[in-house]
Design a protein around this motif. Structure first.
Motif, PDB file in Angstrom:
ATOM      1  N   ARG A  89       0.797  -1.239  -0.073  1.00 18.20           N
ATOM      2  CA  ARG A  89      -0.053   0.029   0.182  1.00 18.20           C
ATOM      3  C   ARG A  89       0.847   1.155  -0.058  1.00 18.20           C
ATOM      4  O   ARG A  89       1.709   1.344   0.854  1.00 18.20           O
ATOM      5  N   VAL A  90       0.660   2.073  -1.001  1.00 19.26           N
ATOM      6  CA  VAL A  90       1.351   3.517  -1.039  1.00 19.26           C
ATOM      7  C   VAL A  90       0.104   4.424  -0.806  1.00 19.26           C
ATOM      8  O   VAL A  90      -0.775   4.326  -1.622  1.00 19.26           O
ATOM      9  N   ARG A  91       0.220   5.491   0.249  1.00 20.49           N
ATOM     10  CA  ARG A  91      -0.469   6.422   0.384  1.00 20.49           C
ATOM     11  C   ARG A  91       0.165   7.753   0.526  1.00 20.49           C
ATOM     12  O   ARG A  91       1.205   7.943   1.291  1.00 20.49           O
ATOM     13  N   LEU A  92      -0.429   8.859  -0.237  1.00 24.96           N
ATOM     14  CA  LEU A  92      -0.069  10.169   0.030  1.00 24.96           C
ATOM     15  C   LEU A  92      -1.204  10.915   0.960  1.00 24.96           C
ATOM     16  O   LEU A  92      -2.583  10.585   0.573  1.00 24.96           O
ATOM     17  N   GLU A  93      -0.868  11.658   1.750  1.00 28.11           N
ATOM     18  CA  GLU A  93      -1.700  12.402   2.695  1.00 28.11           C
ATOM     19  C   GLU A  93      -1.557  13.841   2.466  1.00 28.11           C
ATOM     20  O   GLU A  93      -0.495  14.352   2.709  1.00 28.11           O
ATOM     21  N   GLU A  94      -2.575  14.733   2.564  1.00 25.10           N
ATOM     22  CA  GLU A  94      -2.261  16.130   2.772  1.00 25.10           C
ATOM     23  C   GLU A  94      -3.236  16.482   4.225  1.00 25.10           C
ATOM     24  O   GLU A  94      -4.154  16.312   4.343  1.00 25.10           O
ATOM     25  N   ARG A  95      -2.518  17.175   5.073  1.00 24.40           N
ATOM     26  CA  ARG A  95      -2.743  17.313   6.248  1.00 24.40           C
ATOM     27  C   ARG A  95      -3.193  18.786   6.653  1.00 24.40           C
ATOM     28  O   ARG A  95      -2.348  19.362   6.704  1.00 24.40           O
ATOM     29  N   PHE A  96      -4.247  18.964   7.619  1.00 21.75           N
ATOM     30  CA  PHE A  96      -4.649  20.234   7.776  1.00 21.75           C
ATOM     31  C   PHE A  96      -4.933  20.122   9.167  1.00 21.75           C
ATOM     32  O   PHE A  96      -6.090  19.695   9.686  1.00 21.75           O
ATOM     33  N   ILE A  97      -3.972  20.437   9.982  1.00 18.94           N
ATOM     34  CA  ILE A  97      -3.836  20.207  11.446  1.00 18.94           C
ATOM     35  C   ILE A  97      -4.112  21.652  12.142  1.00 18.94           C
ATOM     36  O   ILE A  97      -3.602  22.700  11.594  1.00 18.94           O
ATOM     37  N   GLU A  98      -5.183  21.667  13.138  1.00 21.55           N
ATOM     38  CA  GLU A  98      -5.511  22.695  13.643  1.00 21.55           C
ATOM     39  C   GLU A  98      -4.465  23.534  14.330  1.00 21.55           C
ATOM     40  O   GLU A  98      -3.520  22.989  14.918  1.00 21.55           O
ATOM     41  N   ASP A  99      -4.306  24.940  13.934  1.00 23.80           N
ATOM     42  CA  ASP A  99      -3.410  25.929  14.622  1.00 23.80           C
ATOM     43  C   ASP A  99      -1.690  25.251  13.855  1.00 23.80           C
ATOM     44  O   ASP A  99      -0.741  25.609  14.699  1.00 23.80           O
ATOM     45  N   SER A 100      -1.754  24.728  12.932  1.00 27.34           N
ATOM     46  CA  SER A 100      -0.432  24.178  12.567  1.00 27.34           C
ATOM     47  C   SER A 100      -0.638  24.677  10.868  1.00 27.34           C
ATOM     48  O   SER A 100      -1.673  24.532  10.234  1.00 27.34           O
ATOM     49  N   ASP A 101       0.655  24.533  10.381  1.00 26.13           N
ATOM     50  CA  ASP A 101       1.074  24.820   8.701  1.00 26.13           C
ATOM     51  C   ASP A 101       0.640  23.541   8.060  1.00 26.13           C
ATOM     52  O   ASP A 101       0.368  22.446   8.670  1.00 26.13           O
ATOM     53  N   PHE A 102       0.241  23.663   6.822  1.00 21.45           N
ATOM     54  CA  PHE A 102      -0.061  22.498   5.995  1.00 21.45           C
ATOM     55  C   PHE A 102       0.970  21.722   5.957  1.00 21.45           C
ATOM     56  O   PHE A 102       2.125  22.201   5.779  1.00 21.45           O
ATOM     57  N   SER A 103       0.793  20.369   5.857  1.00 19.86           N
ATOM     58  CA  SER A 103       1.817  19.399   5.583  1.00 19.86           C
ATOM     59  C   SER A 103       1.530  18.209   4.971  1.00 19.86           C
ATOM     60  O   SER A 103       0.332  18.108   4.674  1.00 19.86           O
ATOM     61  N   GLY A 104       2.379  17.452   4.194  1.00 24.17           N
ATOM     62  CA  GLY A 104       1.993  16.314   3.615  1.00 24.17           C
ATOM     63  C   GLY A 104       2.889  15.189   3.915  1.00 24.17           C
ATOM     64  O   GLY A 104       3.694  15.338   4.976  1.00 24.17           O
ATOM     65  N   ARG A 105       2.290  13.748   3.946  1.00 22.06           N
ATOM     66  CA  ARG A 105       3.044  12.487   4.258  1.00 22.06           C
ATOM     67  C   ARG A 105       2.908  11.626   3.251  1.00 22.06           C
ATOM     68  O   ARG A 105       1.963  11.389   2.554  1.00 22.06           O
ATOM     69  N   PHE A 106       3.996  10.873   2.963  1.00 18.19           N
ATOM     70  CA  PHE A 106       3.966   9.608   2.332  1.00 18.19           C
ATOM     71  C   PHE A 106       4.167   8.384   3.399  1.00 18.19           C
ATOM     72  O   PHE A 106       4.772   8.289   4.370  1.00 18.19           O
ATOM     73  N   ARG A 107       3.539   7.378   2.959  1.00 17.55           N
ATOM     74  CA  ARG A 107       3.256   6.166   3.772  1.00 17.55           C
ATOM     75  C   ARG A 107       3.740   5.014   2.728  1.00 17.55           C
ATOM     76  O   ARG A 107       2.752   4.816   1.475  1.00 17.55           O
ATOM     77  N   TYR A 108       4.259   4.111   3.218  1.00 15.18           N
ATOM     78  CA  TYR A 108       4.363   2.743   2.437  1.00 15.18           C
ATOM     79  C   TYR A 108       4.193   1.746   3.331  1.00 15.18           C
ATOM     80  O   TYR A 108       4.754   1.451   4.485  1.00 15.18           O
ATOM     81  N   CYS A 109       3.404   0.703   3.079  1.00 18.18           N
ATOM     82  CA  CYS A 109       3.096  -0.492   4.178  1.00 18.18           C
ATOM     83  C   CYS A 109       3.078  -1.827   3.085  1.00 18.18           C
ATOM     84  O   CYS A 109       2.710  -1.595   2.337  1.00 18.18           O
ATOM     85  N   LEU A 110       3.696  -3.042   4.010  1.00 16.54           N
ATOM     86  CA  LEU A 110       3.852  -4.093   3.432  1.00 16.54           C
ATOM     87  C   LEU A 110       3.215  -5.078   4.210  1.00 16.54           C
ATOM     88  O   LEU A 110       3.522  -5.093   5.395  1.00 16.54           O
ATOM     89  N   PHE A 111       2.063  -5.482   3.585  1.00 15.31           N
ATOM     90  CA  PHE A 111       1.263  -6.688   4.399  1.00 15.31           C
ATOM     91  C   PHE A 111       1.448  -7.988   4.127  1.00 15.31           C
ATOM     92  O   PHE A 111       1.798  -8.148   2.930  1.00 15.31           O
TER      93      PHE A 111
END
Length: 224
Positions: A118-140
Protein backbone atom coordinates in the motif's frame (compact mmCIF):
# COMPACT_ATOMS: atom_id res chain seq x y z
CA UNK A 1 10.28 -16.79 0.41
CA UNK A 2 11.90 -17.79 3.70
CA UNK A 3 14.16 -14.74 3.54
CA UNK A 4 11.13 -12.49 2.99
CA UNK A 5 9.18 -13.74 6.01
CA UNK A 6 12.34 -14.00 8.08
CA UNK A 7 12.96 -10.30 7.46
CA UNK A 8 9.43 -9.37 8.59
CA UNK A 9 9.73 -11.47 11.75
CA UNK A 10 13.19 -10.02 12.40
CA UNK A 11 11.80 -6.48 12.23
CA UNK A 12 9.09 -7.40 14.71
CA UNK A 13 11.47 -9.11 17.17
CA UNK A 14 13.93 -6.20 16.98
CA UNK A 15 11.12 -3.74 17.68
CA UNK A 16 9.91 -5.83 20.60
CA UNK A 17 13.39 -5.86 22.13
CA UNK A 18 13.36 -2.06 22.29
CA UNK A 19 9.89 -1.80 23.85
CA UNK A 20 9.96 0.38 26.96
CA UNK A 21 6.39 1.28 27.93
CA UNK A 22 3.08 -0.29 28.94
CA UNK A 23 0.78 -1.07 25.99
CA UNK A 24 -1.78 1.34 24.62
CA UNK A 25 -5.12 0.00 23.38
CA UNK A 26 -6.57 0.46 19.88
CA UNK A 27 -10.05 -0.66 18.78
CA UNK A 28 -10.49 -0.62 14.98
CA UNK A 29 -13.23 -1.26 12.45
CA UNK A 30 -12.27 -1.64 8.77
CA UNK A 31 -15.19 -1.84 6.35
CA UNK A 32 -15.64 -2.04 2.59
CA UNK A 33 -18.99 -1.78 0.83
CA UNK A 34 -18.88 -2.96 -2.78
CA UNK A 35 -21.31 -1.06 -4.99
CA UNK A 36 -23.48 -3.59 -6.83
CA UNK A 37 -21.73 -5.17 -9.84
CA UNK A 38 -19.48 -2.16 -10.54
CA UNK A 39 -15.77 -1.86 -9.88
CA UNK A 40 -16.41 0.81 -7.24
CA UNK A 41 -16.52 0.39 -3.45
CA UNK A 42 -16.69 2.59 -0.36
CA UNK A 43 -14.09 2.29 2.39
CA UNK A 44 -15.31 3.14 5.89
CA UNK A 45 -13.15 3.02 9.00
CA UNK A 46 -13.29 3.93 12.68
CA UNK A 47 -10.38 3.81 15.14
CA UNK A 48 -10.52 4.50 18.88
CA UNK A 49 -7.08 4.85 20.46
CA UNK A 50 -6.15 5.20 24.14
CA UNK A 51 -3.00 6.38 25.88
CA UNK A 52 -3.41 3.34 28.15
CA UNK A 53 -4.63 -0.20 27.47
CA UNK A 54 -8.10 1.07 28.41
CA UNK A 55 -9.02 4.61 29.39
CA UNK A 56 -7.43 8.04 28.86
CA UNK A 57 -8.64 8.70 25.33
CA UNK A 58 -5.93 9.53 22.81
CA UNK A 59 -7.50 9.70 19.37
CA UNK A 60 -10.66 9.09 17.37
CA UNK A 61 -10.08 8.57 13.66
CA UNK A 62 -12.84 8.46 11.04
CA UNK A 63 -11.90 7.67 7.45
CA UNK A 64 -14.02 7.24 4.32
CA UNK A 65 -12.90 6.74 0.73
CA UNK A 66 -14.11 5.97 -2.77
CA UNK A 67 -12.32 2.94 -4.19
CA UNK A 68 -11.94 1.70 -7.76
CA UNK A 69 -10.68 -1.73 -8.77
CA UNK A 70 -8.51 -0.92 -11.79
CA UNK A 71 -7.25 -4.53 -12.04
CA UNK A 72 -8.07 -7.72 -10.09
CA UNK A 73 -4.85 -7.06 -8.14
CA UNK A 74 -4.97 -3.23 -7.98
CA UNK A 75 -7.27 -0.89 -6.01
CA UNK A 76 -7.10 2.91 -6.07
CA UNK A 77 -8.66 5.13 -3.39
CA UNK A 78 -9.32 8.81 -2.81
CA UNK A 79 -10.68 9.72 0.59
CA UNK A 80 -11.07 11.95 3.61
CA UNK A 81 -10.20 11.51 7.27
CA UNK A 82 -11.19 13.40 10.41
CA UNK A 83 -8.96 12.95 13.45
CA UNK A 84 -9.73 14.19 16.98
CA UNK A 85 -6.77 14.13 19.41
CA UNK A 86 -6.27 14.52 23.17
CA UNK A 87 -3.04 14.66 25.13
CA UNK A 88 -2.32 12.15 27.88
CA UNK A 89 -3.58 12.91 31.38
CA UNK A 90 -5.13 16.29 32.14
CA UNK A 91 -5.66 18.84 30.76
CA UNK A 92 -6.57 17.07 27.50
CA UNK A 93 -5.85 20.08 25.23
CA UNK A 94 -7.88 18.61 22.32
CA UNK A 95 -7.19 19.48 18.70
CA UNK A 96 -8.40 18.11 15.39
CA UNK A 97 -7.08 17.35 11.92
CA UNK A 98 -8.73 17.18 8.50
CA UNK A 99 -6.93 14.90 6.06
CA UNK A 100 -7.25 14.11 2.35
CA UNK A 101 -5.55 11.02 1.00
CA UNK A 102 -4.86 9.05 -2.18
CA UNK A 103 -3.62 5.46 -2.26
CA UNK A 104 -2.73 2.46 -4.40
CA UNK A 105 -3.10 -1.10 -3.08
CA UNK A 106 -1.34 -3.84 -5.04
CA UNK A 107 -1.85 -7.48 -4.05
CA UNK A 108 -0.33 -10.81 -5.08
CA UNK A 109 0.35 -14.32 -3.79
CA UNK A 110 3.60 -15.74 -2.47
CA UNK A 111 3.11 -19.46 -1.93
CA UNK A 112 0.08 -19.63 0.43
CA UNK A 113 0.54 -16.09 1.72
CA UNK A 114 -1.47 -13.06 0.60
CA UNK A 115 0.85 -10.07 0.08
CA UNK A 116 -0.27 -6.44 -0.24
CA UNK A 117 1.69 -3.27 -0.93
CA UNK A 118 0.00 0.00 0.00
CA UNK A 119 1.28 3.42 -1.06
CA UNK A 120 -0.56 6.42 0.40
CA UNK A 121 -0.19 10.20 0.07
CA UNK A 122 -1.79 12.42 2.70
CA UNK A 123 -2.51 16.16 2.75
CA UNK A 124 -2.86 17.19 6.40
CA UNK A 125 -4.68 20.24 7.78
CA UNK A 126 -3.93 20.22 11.52
CA UNK A 127 -5.54 22.78 13.80
CA UNK A 128 -3.19 25.72 14.56
CA UNK A 129 -0.46 24.20 12.36
CA UNK A 130 0.80 24.79 8.84
CA UNK A 131 -0.26 22.52 5.99
CA UNK A 132 1.91 19.43 5.62
CA UNK A 133 2.03 16.28 3.53
CA UNK A 134 3.03 12.72 4.28
CA UNK A 135 4.06 9.62 2.32
CA UNK A 136 3.30 6.13 3.66
CA UNK A 137 4.32 2.69 2.45
CA UNK A 138 3.03 -0.49 4.08
CA UNK A 139 3.89 -4.13 3.37
CA UNK A 140 1.22 -6.60 4.55
CA UNK A 141 1.40 -10.39 4.73
CA UNK A 142 -1.48 -12.71 5.72
CA UNK A 143 -0.42 -16.34 6.14
CA UNK A 144 -3.16 -18.98 6.62
CA UNK A 145 -2.34 -22.09 8.62
CA UNK A 146 -5.57 -24.11 8.37
CA UNK A 147 -7.18 -25.91 5.38
CA UNK A 148 -9.78 -23.13 5.18
CA UNK A 149 -7.14 -20.70 3.90
CA UNK A 150 -8.38 -17.10 4.06
CA UNK A 151 -12.02 -18.25 3.86
CA UNK A 152 -14.64 -18.78 6.57
CA UNK A 153 -13.39 -20.52 9.73
CA UNK A 154 -9.79 -19.98 8.70
CA UNK A 155 -7.03 -18.96 11.11
CA UNK A 156 -4.08 -16.92 9.89
CA UNK A 157 -1.07 -14.88 10.96
CA UNK A 158 -1.08 -11.20 9.98
CA UNK A 159 2.08 -9.11 9.72
CA UNK A 160 2.87 -5.66 8.43
CA UNK A 161 5.49 -2.96 8.56
CA UNK A 162 4.68 0.64 7.62
CA UNK A 163 6.96 3.65 7.27
CA UNK A 164 5.76 7.29 7.32
CA UNK A 165 7.78 10.12 5.72
CA UNK A 166 7.01 13.83 6.07
CA UNK A 167 6.71 15.99 2.95
CA UNK A 168 7.13 19.64 3.86
CA UNK A 169 9.02 22.83 3.04
CA UNK A 170 9.71 23.28 6.75
CA UNK A 171 13.45 22.75 7.24
CA UNK A 172 12.85 22.00 10.94
CA UNK A 173 10.59 19.04 10.16
CA UNK A 174 12.37 15.71 9.95
CA UNK A 175 11.73 13.50 6.94
CA UNK A 176 11.20 10.40 9.07
CA UNK A 177 7.88 10.58 10.89
CA UNK A 178 7.27 7.07 12.28
CA UNK A 179 7.38 3.32 11.71
CA UNK A 180 4.91 0.63 12.77
CA UNK A 181 5.67 -3.10 13.02
CA UNK A 182 2.74 -5.44 13.67
CA UNK A 183 2.14 -9.14 14.31
CA UNK A 184 -1.34 -10.54 14.90
CA UNK A 185 -3.60 -13.57 14.89
CA UNK A 186 -6.71 -13.50 12.70
CA UNK A 187 -9.88 -15.57 12.41
CA UNK A 188 -12.43 -15.45 9.57
CA UNK A 189 -15.90 -15.73 11.10
CA UNK A 190 -17.30 -15.81 7.55
CA UNK A 191 -15.98 -15.05 4.08
CA UNK A 192 -16.90 -11.39 4.62
CA UNK A 193 -16.19 -10.93 8.34
CA UNK A 194 -12.97 -11.41 10.28
CA UNK A 195 -11.32 -10.38 13.53
CA UNK A 196 -7.69 -9.83 14.53
CA UNK A 197 -5.86 -9.50 17.82
CA UNK A 198 -2.30 -8.28 17.60
CA UNK A 199 0.67 -6.34 18.92
CA UNK A 200 2.22 -3.28 17.29
CA UNK A 201 5.43 -1.49 18.09
CA UNK A 202 5.50 2.16 16.99
CA UNK A 203 8.52 4.42 16.79
CA UNK A 204 7.80 8.15 16.35
CA UNK A 205 10.73 10.37 15.42
CA UNK A 206 13.59 10.03 17.88
CA UNK A 207 11.30 9.25 20.85
CA UNK A 208 11.26 5.87 22.56
CA UNK A 209 9.00 3.31 20.94
CA UNK A 210 5.54 2.51 22.27
CA UNK A 211 3.63 -0.78 22.59
CA UNK A 212 0.09 -1.15 21.27
CA UNK A 213 -2.51 -3.89 21.68
CA UNK A 214 -4.86 -3.91 18.67
CA UNK A 215 -8.30 -5.50 18.33
CA UNK A 216 -9.70 -5.05 14.82
CA UNK A 217 -12.78 -6.11 12.86
CA UNK A 218 -12.56 -6.53 9.07
CA UNK A 219 -15.90 -6.41 7.26
CA UNK A 220 -16.99 -6.58 3.63
CA UNK A 221 -20.52 -5.66 2.54
CA UNK A 222 -22.17 -6.13 -0.85
CA UNK A 223 -24.54 -3.32 -1.91
CA UNK A 224 -26.99 -5.22 -4.12
Amino acid sequence: MRIFFGTLIGIFITSLSFAQKDPQGWLIYFGQTKIKTSKFAIHHELQLRDHQLMGDHNQTLLRVGLQYQAKPYLWTTVGYGFIYNEQAGTPNRPFHENRIYQELLFSHKASRASIRHRVRLEERFIEDSDFSGRFRYCLFADIPFTPHGMGAKGWYAAMYDEIFLNLSNDDDMRVFDRNRAYLGLGYKISDSLGIQLGYMYQNVGSAKGTNHALLSVHHQVKWK
